[in-house]
Write a protein that holds these residues in place. Structure first.
Motif, PDB file in Angstrom:
ATOM      1  N   THR A  77       0.802  -1.228   0.000  1.00 48.18           N
ATOM      2  CA  THR A  77       0.000   0.000   0.000  1.00 48.18           C
ATOM      3  C   THR A  77       0.836   1.282   0.000  1.00 48.18           C
ATOM      4  O   THR A  77       0.583   2.188  -0.793  1.00 48.18           O
ATOM      5  CB  THR A  77      -0.933   0.027   1.226  1.00 48.18           C
ATOM      6  OG1 THR A  77      -0.145  -0.101   2.422  1.00 48.18           O
ATOM      7  CG2 THR A  77      -1.941  -1.110   1.165  1.00 48.18           C
ATOM      8  N   ILE A 101      -6.185  -5.508  -3.703  1.00 46.16           N
ATOM      9  CA  ILE A 101      -7.232  -6.131  -2.887  1.00 46.16           C
ATOM     10  C   ILE A 101      -6.871  -7.569  -2.569  1.00 46.16           C
ATOM     11  O   ILE A 101      -7.026  -8.028  -1.429  1.00 46.16           O
ATOM     12  CB  ILE A 101      -8.595  -6.065  -3.606  1.00 46.16           C
ATOM     13  CG1 ILE A 101      -9.059  -4.614  -3.708  1.00 46.16           C
ATOM     14  CG2 ILE A 101      -9.639  -6.903  -2.880  1.00 46.16           C
ATOM     15  CD1 ILE A 101     -10.329  -4.426  -4.496  1.00 46.16           C
ATOM     16  N   PHE A 104      -4.076  -7.666  -0.002  1.00 49.08           N
ATOM     17  CA  PHE A 104      -4.538  -7.178   1.293  1.00 49.08           C
ATOM     18  C   PHE A 104      -5.313  -8.260   2.039  1.00 49.08           C
ATOM     19  O   PHE A 104      -5.062  -8.519   3.224  1.00 49.08           O
ATOM     20  CB  PHE A 104      -5.411  -5.935   1.104  1.00 49.08           C
ATOM     21  CG  PHE A 104      -5.961  -5.388   2.384  1.00 49.08           C
ATOM     22  CD1 PHE A 104      -5.185  -4.577   3.188  1.00 49.08           C
ATOM     23  CD2 PHE A 104      -7.254  -5.694   2.782  1.00 49.08           C
ATOM     24  CE1 PHE A 104      -5.686  -4.064   4.383  1.00 49.08           C
ATOM     25  CE2 PHE A 104      -7.753  -5.191   3.970  1.00 49.08           C
ATOM     26  CZ  PHE A 104      -6.982  -4.377   4.765  1.00 49.08           C
ATOM     27  N   HIS A 176      -9.878   6.769  -1.054  1.00 44.61           N
ATOM     28  CA  HIS A 176      -8.948   6.013  -0.214  1.00 44.61           C
ATOM     29  C   HIS A 176      -7.556   6.174  -0.804  1.00 44.61           C
ATOM     30  O   HIS A 176      -7.399   6.681  -1.911  1.00 44.61           O
ATOM     31  CB  HIS A 176      -9.339   4.529  -0.182  1.00 44.61           C
ATOM     32  CG  HIS A 176      -9.126   3.890   1.161  1.00 44.61           C
ATOM     33  ND1 HIS A 176      -7.863   3.704   1.679  1.00 44.61           N
ATOM     34  CD2 HIS A 176      -9.995   3.398   2.070  1.00 44.61           C
ATOM     35  CE1 HIS A 176      -7.980   3.111   2.862  1.00 44.61           C
ATOM     36  NE2 HIS A 176      -9.267   2.931   3.125  1.00 44.61           N
ATOM     37  N   GLU A 180      -9.531  -0.679  -1.769  1.00 45.19           N
ATOM     38  CA  GLU A 180     -10.074  -1.469  -0.670  1.00 45.19           C
ATOM     39  C   GLU A 180     -11.516  -1.820  -0.971  1.00 45.19           C
ATOM     40  O   GLU A 180     -12.256  -1.008  -1.538  1.00 45.19           O
ATOM     41  CB  GLU A 180      -9.966  -0.704   0.651  1.00 45.19           C
ATOM     42  CG  GLU A 180     -10.188  -1.599   1.852  1.00 45.19           C
ATOM     43  CD  GLU A 180     -10.362  -0.798   3.130  1.00 45.19           C
ATOM     44  OE1 GLU A 180     -10.968   0.291   3.038  1.00 45.19           O
ATOM     45  OE2 GLU A 180      -9.914  -1.253   4.189  1.00 45.19           O
ATOM     46  N   SER A 275      -7.493   2.107   8.310  1.00 49.73           N
ATOM     47  CA  SER A 275      -6.586   1.438   7.381  1.00 49.73           C
ATOM     48  C   SER A 275      -5.133   1.822   7.649  1.00 49.73           C
ATOM     49  O   SER A 275      -4.240   0.983   7.568  1.00 49.73           O
ATOM     50  CB  SER A 275      -6.959   1.788   5.938  1.00 49.73           C
ATOM     51  OG  SER A 275      -8.235   1.284   5.608  1.00 49.73           O
TER      52      SER A 275
END
Length: 315
Positions: A77, A101, A104, A176, A180, A275
């Motif tokens: 990220t 995604i 994560f 964001h 996410e 986050s």
């Protein structure tokens, strides 16, 4: 809302970290410093576990897996966020978004399962020490690591497939600093209320059940500790267990808020704050928590530094 004309472009636009914040540049530089501190801390911990034979135990093998997860999680990220901020290019391709995604959720799911296995390892070590070497052997450790990664991959595949198939009918701006799932669900023109229930059930499987098992393990551990006659042994067990419980609280607590409460109840700023805590602060804090509270790790670091200073003197 169902229906609408789906936008033709496949790229998304990441709005970045708190775009309306006044001192966002200072925050970005702070996060970059945290990133380098996290990479350094986890790399040193991995190096110590690899070099020092005293740390070649099941507990430190599982801890090394946690460090690998933390390194990968923060690296999935922060670099993209920094590049987007300094270059001014906020676009991210559909494939790159799906990749973020996938990683994560793979890493997040693997960490939840791994933390549960780490609690079980401590339970066996404290409550059944005579059989510890038999119950938690090298093969079992490898199985624990494998199950953690496979579990994360399976959950991630389901989440990524659904999220990246959602139709986007209006703006493709993701509020964001990385792709996410909840942020993408908010900009979809498809009703995602049913899938929010699926996310809730997955949260029970990957968050609530692991947390319950961890609490059960530590309840039994503390009951055993109360009957220990050695104050030194009691303090060592409590130090190790408190470190793990701290990591569990830091990680699972925000996950409950993010994935087990309705997405409509979160603002984009709240989601970004959580986050940042999960993907940036926690990977930096984990090696510090385990190192500063663990005499074995501190001793290994002292031995490595001692050998290095002796070799420099001899040279």
């Amino acid at each position: 809302m169902e229906g609408g004309n789906e936008t033709l472009t496949s790229d998304f636009i990441l709005m970045g970290l708190f775009p309306n914040m006044r001192y966002v540049t200072f925050l970005i530089y702070t996060i970059i410093l945290i990133y380098f501190a996290s990479v350094t801390g986890n790399f040193i911990l991995l190096l110590l576990i690899w070099i020092d034979l005293r740390l070649h135990t099941p507990m430190y093998f599982l801890l090394s897996q946690l460090s690998v997860i933390d390194l990968a999680l923060i690296s999935s990220t922060v670099p993209k966020m920094a590049i987007s901020f300094f270059s001014g290019t906020r676009n991210i391709t559909h494939f790159a978004c799906g990749t973020q995604i996938f990683f994560f959720f793979t890493l997040g799911g693997a960490e939840c399962i791994l933390l549960t296995f780490m609690a079980y390892d401590r339970y066996v070590a404290v409550c059944n020490p005579l059989r510890y070497a038999v119950i938690v052997n090298q093969g079992v450790c490898l199985q624990m690591a494998t199950v953690s990664w496979i579990g994360g991959i399976l959950a991630s595949t389901a989440h990524t497939s659904y999220t990246m198939s959602l139709p986007i009918c209006g703006s493709r701006e993701i509020h964001h600093f990385y792709c996410e799932m909840p942020a993408i669900m908010k900009i979809s023109c498809k009703d995602t209320s049913r899938y929010e229930l699926v996310v809730f059930v997955m949260g029970i499987v990957f968050i609530i059940i692991p947390f319950g098992l961890i609490m059960a393990s530590y309840t039994l551990i503390f009951l055993t500790v109360l009957h220990m006659n050695s104050p030194q042994g009691r303090n060592k067990v409590l130090a190790t267990c408190s470190s793990h419980l701290t990591v569990v609280s830091l990680y699972l607590g925000p996950c409950v808020y993010m994935y087990m409460t309705p997405g409509s109840s979160h603002t984009s700023e709240q989601e970004q704050a959580v986050s940042v805590f999960c993907t940036v602060l926690t990977p930096m804090l984990n090696p510090l928590i385990y190192s500063l509270r663990n005499k074995d790790v501190v001793g290994a670091l002292q031995r490595v530094l001692g050998k290095h200073s002796v070799s420099k003197e001899n040279a």
